[in-house]
Write a protein that holds these residues in place. Sequence first.
Motif, mmCIF file in Angstrom:
data_model
loop_
_atom_site.group_PDB
_atom_site.id
_atom_site.type_symbol
_atom_site.label_atom_id
_atom_site.label_comp_id
_atom_site.label_asym_id
_atom_site.label_seq_id
_atom_site.Cartn_x
_atom_site.Cartn_y
_atom_site.Cartn_z
ATOM 1 N N ARG A 572 13.134 13.908 2.476
ATOM 2 C CA ARG A 572 13.057 12.623 2.958
ATOM 3 C C ARG A 572 12.027 12.297 3.981
ATOM 4 N NH1 ARG A 572 19.750 12.631 3.549
ATOM 5 N NH2 ARG A 572 20.228 12.078 1.253
ATOM 6 N N VAL A 573 11.854 13.219 4.961
ATOM 7 C CA VAL A 573 10.583 13.228 5.756
ATOM 8 C C VAL A 573 9.372 12.945 5.047
ATOM 9 C CG1 VAL A 573 9.482 14.242 7.609
ATOM 10 C CG2 VAL A 573 11.850 14.158 7.661
ATOM 11 N N ASN A 574 9.113 13.800 4.126
ATOM 12 C CA ASN A 574 7.931 13.871 3.544
ATOM 13 C C ASN A 574 7.703 12.512 2.586
ATOM 14 O OD1 ASN A 574 7.032 16.231 4.324
ATOM 15 N ND2 ASN A 574 7.382 17.543 2.622
ATOM 16 N N ILE A 575 8.695 11.771 2.187
ATOM 17 C CA ILE A 575 8.633 10.554 1.554
ATOM 18 C C ILE A 575 8.447 9.214 2.434
ATOM 19 C CG2 ILE A 575 9.906 8.724 0.189
ATOM 20 C CD1 ILE A 575 11.363 11.270 -1.125
ATOM 21 N N ALA A 576 8.915 9.464 3.650
ATOM 22 C CA ALA A 576 8.594 8.591 4.786
ATOM 23 C C ALA A 576 7.312 8.501 4.960
ATOM 24 C CB ALA A 576 9.538 8.700 5.831
ATOM 25 N N ILE A 577 6.721 9.958 5.151
ATOM 26 C CA ILE A 577 5.296 10.188 5.924
ATOM 27 C C ILE A 577 4.507 9.280 4.788
ATOM 28 C CG2 ILE A 577 3.313 11.882 6.294
ATOM 29 C CD1 ILE A 577 5.710 13.445 7.555
ATOM 30 N N ALA A 578 4.736 9.607 3.451
ATOM 31 C CA ALA A 578 3.825 9.193 2.531
ATOM 32 C C ALA A 578 3.722 7.807 2.321
ATOM 33 C CB ALA A 578 4.076 9.827 0.941
ATOM 34 N N LEU A 579 4.875 7.028 2.445
ATOM 35 C CA LEU A 579 4.887 5.653 2.352
ATOM 36 C C LEU A 579 4.259 4.909 3.458
ATOM 37 C CD1 LEU A 579 8.538 5.066 0.908
ATOM 38 C CD2 LEU A 579 6.509 4.863 -0.290
ATOM 39 N N LEU A 580 4.422 5.576 4.785
ATOM 40 C CA LEU A 580 3.882 4.960 6.045
ATOM 41 C C LEU A 580 2.601 4.946 6.070
ATOM 42 C CD1 LEU A 580 4.481 3.914 8.965
ATOM 43 C CD2 LEU A 580 4.453 6.154 9.575
ATOM 44 N N THR A 581 2.099 6.094 5.513
ATOM 45 C CA THR A 581 0.551 6.356 5.350
ATOM 46 C C THR A 581 -0.107 5.230 4.614
ATOM 47 O OG1 THR A 581 0.831 8.708 5.730
ATOM 48 C CG2 THR A 581 -1.241 8.018 4.643
ATOM 49 N N VAL A 582 0.535 4.998 3.414
ATOM 50 C CA VAL A 582 -0.033 4.204 2.562
ATOM 51 C C VAL A 582 0.086 2.491 3.278
ATOM 52 C CG1 VAL A 582 0.162 2.659 0.368
ATOM 53 C CG2 VAL A 582 0.345 5.158 0.387
ATOM 54 N N ALA A 583 1.229 2.350 3.886
ATOM 55 C CA ALA A 583 1.190 1.148 4.490
ATOM 56 C C ALA A 583 0.259 0.805 5.722
ATOM 57 C CB ALA A 583 2.652 0.939 5.382
ATOM 58 N N VAL A 584 -0.036 2.091 6.519
ATOM 59 C CA VAL A 584 -0.851 1.832 7.468
ATOM 60 C C VAL A 584 -2.378 1.513 6.908
ATOM 61 C CG1 VAL A 584 -1.924 3.176 9.506
ATOM 62 C CG2 VAL A 584 0.363 3.066 9.141
ATOM 63 N N LEU A 585 -2.804 2.330 5.897
ATOM 64 C CA LEU A 585 -3.753 2.110 5.185
ATOM 65 C C LEU A 585 -4.348 0.845 4.573
ATOM 66 C CD1 LEU A 585 -4.418 5.616 3.507
ATOM 67 C CD2 LEU A 585 -5.820 4.655 5.507
ATOM 68 N N PHE A 586 -3.059 0.132 4.105
ATOM 69 C CA PHE A 586 -3.274 -1.215 3.409
ATOM 70 C C PHE A 586 -3.711 -1.930 4.744
ATOM 71 C CE2 PHE A 586 -1.250 -0.207 -0.656
ATOM 72 C CZ PHE A 586 -2.182 -1.047 -1.382
ATOM 73 N N ALA A 587 -2.984 -1.900 5.784
ATOM 74 C CA ALA A 587 -3.313 -2.701 6.978
ATOM 75 C C ALA A 587 -4.529 -2.418 7.385
ATOM 76 C CB ALA A 587 -2.160 -2.452 7.897
ATOM 77 N N GLY A 588 -5.128 -1.347 7.481
ATOM 78 C CA GLY A 588 -6.538 -0.950 7.910
ATOM 79 C C GLY A 588 -7.449 -1.641 7.319
ATOM 80 N N VAL A 589 -7.260 -1.656 5.828
ATOM 81 C CA VAL A 589 -8.117 -2.093 4.903
ATOM 82 C C VAL A 589 -8.547 -3.634 4.962
ATOM 83 C CG1 VAL A 589 -8.801 -2.930 2.366
ATOM 84 C CG2 VAL A 589 -8.086 -0.158 3.259
ATOM 85 N N PHE A 590 -7.500 -4.207 5.044
ATOM 86 C CA PHE A 590 -7.259 -5.862 5.172
ATOM 87 C C PHE A 590 -7.812 -6.041 6.603
ATOM 88 C CE2 PHE A 590 -4.544 -5.453 1.732
ATOM 89 C CZ PHE A 590 -5.136 -6.331 0.785
ATOM 90 N N ALA A 591 -7.687 -4.949 7.499
ATOM 91 C CA ALA A 591 -8.562 -5.419 9.097
ATOM 92 C C ALA A 591 -9.895 -5.349 8.941
ATOM 93 C CB ALA A 591 -7.454 -4.697 10.094
ATOM 94 N N GLY A 592 -10.299 -4.524 8.258
ATOM 95 C CA GLY A 592 -11.749 -4.189 7.961
ATOM 96 C C GLY A 592 -12.192 -2.918 8.404
ATOM 97 N N ASP A 593 -11.178 -1.972 8.935
ATOM 98 C CA ASP A 593 -11.337 -0.758 10.136
ATOM 99 C C ASP A 593 -11.434 0.555 8.900
ATOM 100 O OD1 ASP A 593 -11.382 -2.265 12.243
ATOM 101 O OD2 ASP A 593 -9.295 -2.176 12.310
ATOM 102 N N VAL A 594 -10.988 0.495 7.514
ATOM 103 C CA VAL A 594 -10.814 1.393 6.642
ATOM 104 C C VAL A 594 -11.845 1.427 5.538
ATOM 105 C CG1 VAL A 594 -9.391 2.771 5.278
ATOM 106 C CG2 VAL A 594 -8.427 1.912 7.503
ATOM 107 N N THR A 595 -12.802 2.312 5.458
ATOM 108 C CA THR A 595 -13.765 2.554 4.169
ATOM 109 C C THR A 595 -13.125 3.450 3.314
ATOM 110 O OG1 THR A 595 -14.710 4.541 5.210
ATOM 111 C CG2 THR A 595 -15.673 2.236 5.948
ATOM 112 N N MET A 596 -13.763 3.408 2.150
ATOM 113 C CA MET A 596 -13.054 4.242 1.098
ATOM 114 C C MET A 596 -12.976 5.524 1.385
ATOM 115 S SD MET A 596 -14.664 4.385 -2.739
ATOM 116 C CE MET A 596 -14.977 2.901 -2.810
ATOM 117 N N ALA A 597 -14.256 6.204 1.966
ATOM 118 C CA ALA A 597 -14.171 7.623 2.255
ATOM 119 C C ALA A 597 -13.235 7.908 3.355
ATOM 120 C CB ALA A 597 -15.544 7.961 3.030
ATOM 121 N N LEU A 598 -12.708 7.076 4.465
ATOM 122 C CA LEU A 598 -11.881 7.128 5.551
ATOM 123 C C LEU A 598 -10.622 7.235 4.878
ATOM 124 C CD1 LEU A 598 -11.137 7.569 8.454
ATOM 125 C CD2 LEU A 598 -11.444 5.208 8.664
#
Length: 641
Positions: A572-598
């Motif tokens: 359960r902890v690992n599932i939460a980490i995986a989902l949270l990571t994707v959510a944060v990255l999505f937000a970062g992409v639309f904010a213009g702070d996350v590149t493909m490599a990052l």
Amino acid sequence: MTKNFWRTWGVSIAAGILILLAFLTGDVDITGGHDHGGGWNHIVLADYLLLAATVVAGYQIVVSAVRALRIKHISIDLLVSVAAIGAIILGNFWEAAAVTFLFAIGGALEKATLNRTRKALSDLVDSAPETATKLNPDGSTETVELWELIPGDTVLVKNGEQVPVDGRVLSGRGGVDEAQITGESVPAEKAEGSDVFAGTWLRSGLLRVEAVGIGSDSMLAKIIHRVEDAQDDKARTQTFMEKFSQWYTPGVMVVALVIGLITGNVELALTLLVIACPGALVISIPVSIVAGIGRAARDGVLIKGGEYLETAAKVDLVIVDKTGTMTNGRPELTDVISLDSAYTEHDVLTLAARAETASEHPLADAIIRGARNRGLEIEHVEIAEPVTGKGIYAEVDGHRIAVGSADLLDGEVDSAPILKLNELGRTAMFVGVDGWAIGVVAVADTIRDDAPAAVKALHDRGIRIVMATGDAERVAANVAAELGIDEVRAELMPEDKLDIVREYQEKGHTVAMVGDGVNDTPALATADIGVAMGAAGSPAAIETADVALMADKLPRIPYAFGLARRTVRTMRVNIAIALLTVAVLFAGVFAGDVTMALGMLVHQASVLLVIAIAMLLLRPTLTEDEVTAPRAEAVREAVNS
């Protein structure tokens, strides 16, 4: 370095070297292209090196994606392949190389970790013996391959050698390390008539063993087969996640395509493909299951598979038998009372034991063993007269000794001591000399030394305990009171246990039934989790039980449930980490702070994190031997006082 090392890490190392060489040229700009403008118009040496790194790292990824498409499956590899190829078309060679390189490293880490978490199984496989020292009828010995042996052959096992077969000790004595089979760290003493198992080690002494189980028929082979099946078995959560990813992955591709068409930003769409990879989500569950089942196997607990691991984590009620489970399963001397000041307790016990040497009653053996354990010398009597249903008379040093009920004595006898002991669930007998009562001896099926620790550990986990036994209500109630068991069901027939399991299931409990895997088969099969104790030497128990405890150790029961809960909590902890990571990255992409490599770097970091958390399950936590016997003795003293 080993061949397996290069098979796991070769691609990542080669791609990494090419990327490093590209950086050494000084022409790489990680913000996009290189410092000559980027793209295909001004391609330089660094770009060729990055392209080469992309091909080396991405070749197998593309192949895997194509193979998945052939069976109509859209895999994570397809997301990475599309993103890398798109980056190359746009002339962003650094992004393509970084994405494929990091994904290759993540794959290598997953492979290496799963190999490590399967170490319990590989240790078992490596421990399988290949040769044996066969003892011929003429007394000569020869070293033979296992396949040359047949059941009934005699093998010789010397100090420091591995036991090559399952068998029975014909002669000799020694200490055998059975850790690979039972998880026990202390060598087990073996003598004539003892059972030994292939893959164990003789740490002292010399044994002549009759071969019974050889090769694939050995207990070790059956354990290996069970652990292999269990680690490959999928938990319900894992099955759900795989179905989820089948819809999630194509959904991500559609969303990325739509966003790319709306915004006209192809690189944004490709970046979304990369950061949306559900790698951590997919790997989080199987690596936890493999680690949990592997850790359990190393501690002598065989769990049938991921589904049973999840169910075991929900157990809130355990049904146990009394005789042989919570108690030792055979009567022991418990009390010696002197009723005449002319006779000490030792005198009373000596006379009782001598008289019982002429008896074949099971309780007679308990009295004799009790006397000898107290250092008394017991001589056999020659003249004795058993009295059916009452006891025995015997001639000892010219006196008529009686052991049994008051009917064997003369005159009025105070039965208070007998009644008091009977209330405690003990079988008490008068000891008389020439018709007069001089004392009382009592025997009972005693509580196992490790039972109090097991009961406490189960209660600490919030698990209720019900004792279901065919024994008398009074005896069962006393055992339950001494151990603190929550509920007692006594004087049961074997089929009644099945009804009790169903009764508690209907009340909403997740029920575990503890049995021997054979006699209690219906109840074990009906319970949510069937637990077989002392399964070493019992192939039927290993095959029929959902959880098989190789050693006959009660604290392994709460240990198994505790490990199951830790494993599910880790999932359960690992599932939460995986989902949270994707959510944060999505937000970062639309904010213009996350590149493909990052995005790929953070994604692979999340994969590494969930793997590291799962590997914490491999830490040894079994400490039962430190708390069993001392605590049991302390509990008994407290109750008796």
